[in-house]
Scaffold this motif. Structure first.
Motif, mmCIF file in Angstrom:
data_model
loop_
_atom_site.group_PDB
_atom_site.id
_atom_site.type_symbol
_atom_site.label_atom_id
_atom_site.label_comp_id
_atom_site.label_asym_id
_atom_site.label_seq_id
_atom_site.Cartn_x
_atom_site.Cartn_y
_atom_site.Cartn_z
ATOM 1 N N SER A 1 -7.805 -2.535 -1.085
ATOM 2 C CA SER A 1 -7.902 -1.327 -0.138
ATOM 3 C C SER A 1 -7.556 0.354 -0.360
ATOM 4 O O SER A 1 -8.341 1.459 -0.528
ATOM 5 C CB SER A 1 -6.808 -0.801 1.016
ATOM 6 N N TYR A 2 -6.751 -0.156 -1.446
ATOM 7 C CA TYR A 2 -6.399 1.729 -2.416
ATOM 8 C C TYR A 2 -6.921 2.078 -3.712
ATOM 9 O O TYR A 2 -8.429 2.966 -3.493
ATOM 10 C CB TYR A 2 -4.838 1.486 -2.750
ATOM 11 N N ASP A 3 -7.669 0.499 -4.599
ATOM 12 C CA ASP A 3 -8.047 0.804 -5.971
ATOM 13 C C ASP A 3 -9.017 -0.257 -5.968
ATOM 14 O O ASP A 3 -7.812 -1.025 -7.254
ATOM 15 C CB ASP A 3 -7.794 1.487 -6.660
ATOM 16 N N LEU B 1 0.583 -1.081 0.058
ATOM 17 C CA LEU B 1 0.051 -0.106 -0.030
ATOM 18 C C LEU B 1 1.053 1.373 0.035
ATOM 19 O O LEU B 1 0.302 2.150 -0.578
ATOM 20 C CB LEU B 1 -0.985 -0.474 1.202
ATOM 21 N N ALA C 1 0.585 3.784 -2.930
ATOM 22 C CA ALA C 1 0.742 4.954 -3.419
ATOM 23 C C ALA C 1 0.962 5.749 -3.308
ATOM 24 O O ALA C 1 0.869 7.526 -4.011
ATOM 25 C CB ALA C 1 0.002 5.302 -1.369
#
Length: 253
Positions: free
Chosen positions: A136-138, A90, A94
């Motif tokens: 969880s990010y995309d 993550l 990010a």
């Protein structure tokens, strides 16, 4: 026969004053760039430079995430819990996406690197950790990986898009695994041989294993490693041969 294939390469794998590969030349040839995110290679300046230049050329950017192992270039197995691995992936994803967006592009897919890539072929815990980070990010991001791998299976279960890839410059075992880089012949460096392998992959979905058996490897993307000796000539030759046989080069994401 495949109508179109993505051609991807690992880029941005220098660090500080240390350089690796010819990113500019490769960006003129590939359709997707797997950009190192700082854990196995890369740094903020390199990440921004590659994203800027990829965007200017219309090359799709992917996050090339790996174990935190600069000294080993991310090719050494690292003992890490699934929860910690999710956080590490993550963090890298990010960071690269933030830099990419500042240059006018964005991350479209995730491709694990080196030892992590090999681990998530069979290790469900590590594979699940990677998928959790992407979700969880995309969850719209595509995960690029080896056909039949745990990471692609788990991603599909959770509705995360997947794409299978094949390697033009790496030897395969008869069961579809990549041959260890510690073994002679694991990396293919002759441009004509690599191009022939890629053409066979594109037109038949097969590659000949190191044991001499044909292996089914149906893939949407072909990879040539940016640190393979003569990588620019390898990618150029592959592109020439594929397009000459009617295989279009187009990003999958």
């Amino acid at each position: 026969m495949t109508d179109a294939l993505d051609l991807n390469c690992d880029l941005g794998e220098g660090f500080g004053a240390w350089t690796m590969g010819d990113d500019d030349a490769l960006l003129d040839l590939v359709s997707s760039a797997n950009v190192a995110c700082g854990f196995h290679a890369g740094d903020p300046t390199i990440m921004r430079t590659v994203c800027e230049r990829a965007g200017a050329r219309g090359v799709t950017v992917g996050a090339h995430v790996g174990y935190q192992d600069l000294a080993g270039f991310g090719r050494r197995p690292i003992g890490i819990s699934a929860a910690e691995l999710t956080d590490h992936v993550l963090y890298q994803l990010a960071a690269l996406d933030g830099i990419a967006r500042s240059t006018g592009t964005q991350v479209r897919y995730v491709k694990p690197h080196g030892a992590l890539y090999n681990a998530i072929v069979r290790d469900a815990d590590q594979a699940g950790a990677v998928v959790d980070a992407v979700r969880s990010y995309d969850p719209r991001l595509t995960i690029l990986g080896l056909p039949g791998s745990e990471v692609l299976r788990i991603a599909s279960v959770h509705g995360v898009p997947t794409a299978a890839e094949a390697f033009g410059d790496r030897a395969y075992h008869a069961d579809g695994r990549l041959v260890s880089r510690q073994r002679p012949g694991s990396v293919v460096t002759d441009p004509d041989e690599v191009a022939e392998r890629c053409l066979r992959l594109a037109t038949t979905g097969e590659v000949v294993s190191i044991e001499g058996d044909p292996v089914k490897v149906r893939a949407r993307s072909l990879c040539i490693h940016g640190d393979t000796p003569g990588a620019v000539e390898l990618v150029r030759r592959v592109r020439e041969v594929l397009t000459a046989h009617g295989v279009a080069i187009a990003a999958f994401a």
